[in-house]
Scaffold this motif. Structure first.
Motif, PDB file in Angstrom:
ATOM      1  N   VAL A   1       0.837  -1.205   0.000  1.00 52.59           N
ATOM      2  CA  VAL A   1       0.000   0.000   0.000  1.00 52.59           C
ATOM      3  C   VAL A   1       0.869   1.251   0.000  1.00 52.59           C
ATOM      4  O   VAL A   1       0.617   2.194  -0.754  1.00 52.59           O
ATOM      5  CB  VAL A   1      -0.966  -0.017   1.219  1.00 52.59           C
ATOM      6  CG1 VAL A   1      -1.628   1.339   1.407  1.00 52.59           C
ATOM      7  CG2 VAL A   1      -2.022  -1.098   1.032  1.00 52.59           C
ATOM      8  N   ARG A   2       1.927   1.270   0.830  1.00 49.57           N
ATOM      9  CA  ARG A   2       2.821   2.431   0.857  1.00 49.57           C
ATOM     10  C   ARG A   2       3.529   2.629  -0.487  1.00 49.57           C
ATOM     11  O   ARG A   2       3.730   3.743  -0.927  1.00 49.57           O
ATOM     12  CB  ARG A   2       3.870   2.279   1.951  1.00 49.57           C
ATOM     13  CG  ARG A   2       3.381   2.607   3.340  1.00 49.57           C
ATOM     14  CD  ARG A   2       4.515   2.665   4.335  1.00 49.57           C
ATOM     15  NE  ARG A   2       5.361   1.495   4.374  1.00 49.57           N
ATOM     16  CZ  ARG A   2       5.140   0.403   5.102  1.00 49.57           C
ATOM     17  NH1 ARG A   2       4.070   0.350   5.873  1.00 49.57           N
ATOM     18  NH2 ARG A   2       5.962  -0.609   5.073  1.00 49.57           N
ATOM     19  N   ALA A   3       3.904   1.534  -1.126  1.00 50.06           N
ATOM     20  CA  ALA A   3       4.684   1.619  -2.358  1.00 50.06           C
ATOM     21  C   ALA A   3       3.848   1.986  -3.577  1.00 50.06           C
ATOM     22  O   ALA A   3       4.279   2.789  -4.409  1.00 50.06           O
ATOM     23  CB  ALA A   3       5.404   0.303  -2.617  1.00 50.06           C
ATOM     24  N   LEU A   4       2.680   1.393  -3.709  1.00 51.77           N
ATOM     25  CA  LEU A   4       1.947   1.537  -4.967  1.00 51.77           C
ATOM     26  C   LEU A   4       0.626   2.259  -4.872  1.00 51.77           C
ATOM     27  O   LEU A   4       0.136   2.774  -5.870  1.00 51.77           O
ATOM     28  CB  LEU A   4       1.691   0.138  -5.562  1.00 51.77           C
ATOM     29  CG  LEU A   4       2.931  -0.682  -5.870  1.00 51.77           C
ATOM     30  CD1 LEU A   4       2.525  -2.024  -6.455  1.00 51.77           C
ATOM     31  CD2 LEU A   4       3.851   0.054  -6.814  1.00 51.77           C
ATOM     32  N   TYR A   5       0.016   2.298  -3.712  1.00 54.51           N
ATOM     33  CA  TYR A   5      -1.330   2.830  -3.636  1.00 54.51           C
ATOM     34  C   TYR A   5      -1.438   3.984  -2.661  1.00 54.51           C
ATOM     35  O   TYR A   5      -2.415   4.127  -1.953  1.00 54.51           O
ATOM     36  CB  TYR A   5      -2.318   1.717  -3.242  1.00 54.51           C
ATOM     37  CG  TYR A   5      -2.257   0.560  -4.201  1.00 54.51           C
ATOM     38  CD1 TYR A   5      -2.470   0.763  -5.565  1.00 54.51           C
ATOM     39  CD2 TYR A   5      -1.944  -0.719  -3.776  1.00 54.51           C
ATOM     40  CE1 TYR A   5      -2.402  -0.291  -6.450  1.00 54.51           C
ATOM     41  CE2 TYR A   5      -1.880  -1.769  -4.660  1.00 54.51           C
ATOM     42  CZ  TYR A   5      -2.101  -1.548  -5.998  1.00 54.51           C
ATOM     43  OH  TYR A   5      -2.036  -2.585  -6.871  1.00 54.51           O
ATOM     44  N   ASN A   6      -0.458   4.813  -2.634  1.00 51.69           N
ATOM     45  CA  ASN A   6      -0.444   5.969  -1.750  1.00 51.69           C
ATOM     46  C   ASN A   6      -1.277   7.086  -2.379  1.00 51.69           C
ATOM     47  O   ASN A   6      -0.759   8.061  -2.883  1.00 51.69           O
ATOM     48  CB  ASN A   6       0.994   6.442  -1.517  1.00 51.69           C
ATOM     49  CG  ASN A   6       1.103   7.417  -0.386  1.00 51.69           C
ATOM     50  OD1 ASN A   6       0.172   7.562   0.385  1.00 51.69           O
ATOM     51  ND2 ASN A   6       2.224   8.086  -0.290  1.00 51.69           N
ATOM     52  N   ASP A   7      -2.590   6.895  -2.371  1.00 53.34           N
ATOM     53  CA  ASP A   7      -3.519   7.839  -3.026  1.00 53.34           C
ATOM     54  C   ASP A   7      -3.634   9.135  -2.270  1.00 53.34           C
ATOM     55  O   ASP A   7      -3.703   9.245  -1.135  1.00 53.34           O
ATOM     56  CB  ASP A   7      -4.906   7.223  -3.181  1.00 53.34           C
ATOM     57  CG  ASP A   7      -4.885   6.049  -4.150  1.00 53.34           C
ATOM     58  OD1 ASP A   7      -4.093   6.074  -5.097  1.00 53.34           O
ATOM     59  OD2 ASP A   7      -5.673   5.114  -3.943  1.00 53.34           O
TER      60      ASP A   7
END
Length: 173
Positions: A167-173
């Protein structure tokens, strides 16, 4: 009314301008894939151009660019965490295979993920399927079912760490 129409057109133009860099990057990656698979033969240039264009167009329609920001540092941490868990789990699995005195406690674990169904959950299950000792085996009631070689190990803690890193790497919306 006219101002609202102009505003929509302006937003559409901005969206198209933002898509070009993504399309160019994807086309370059598809071209690299073509070169790896087929080689650099000048006679294949028309087929390569058509394949790259079709692949790029398809990818832009099936996986639209998002506005979320990717963190290079978080991606590096995810890669390190994945490699660390892969080595540790691989050594554990090899030890259990080579030493029959080490116990195997196979079983299933229901992991309650926070990721929504679709691409995000699929990326997570793909990532975790590469870790030795755990294999995603389905879903039930919004939870991912994992088959584990040893259910007494802290598999849920490791999965939670992988999910948080993803989540931190790819989905930090």
């Amino acid at each position: 009314m006219k101002g609202e129409s102009d505003n929509r057109e302006e937003h559409a133009a901005v969206a198209v301008r933002r898509m070009w860099p993504v399309a160019i990057l994807r086309a370059a990656l598809f071209l690299c894939l073509w070169l790896v698979l087929a080689g650099a033969n000048p006679g294949d240039l028309p087929a390569a151009a058509a394949a790259v264009a079709a692949a790029t167009w398809t990818s832009m329609h099936l996986l639209e660019p998002s506005s979320s920001r990717r963190s290079p540092l978080a991606i590096a941490r995810l890669a390190f965490l994945f490699l660390f868990h892969s080595v540790v789990a691989g050594v554990d699995v090899a030890g259990r295979a080579l030493n029959p005195r080490l116990p195997l406690r196979p079983g299933f674990l229901n992991y309650p993920t926070r990721l929504s169904r679709g691409v995000r959950r699929n990326v997570f299950t793909t990532l975790t399927s590469l870790l030795p000792g755990t294999v995603p085996a389905g879903e039930a009631d919004g939870r991912i079912i994992y088959h584990c070689l040893d259910v007494s190990l802290p598999v849920a803690v490791d999965l939670a760490a992988e999910e948080a890193a993803l989540v931190r790497a790819l989905y930090n919306d």
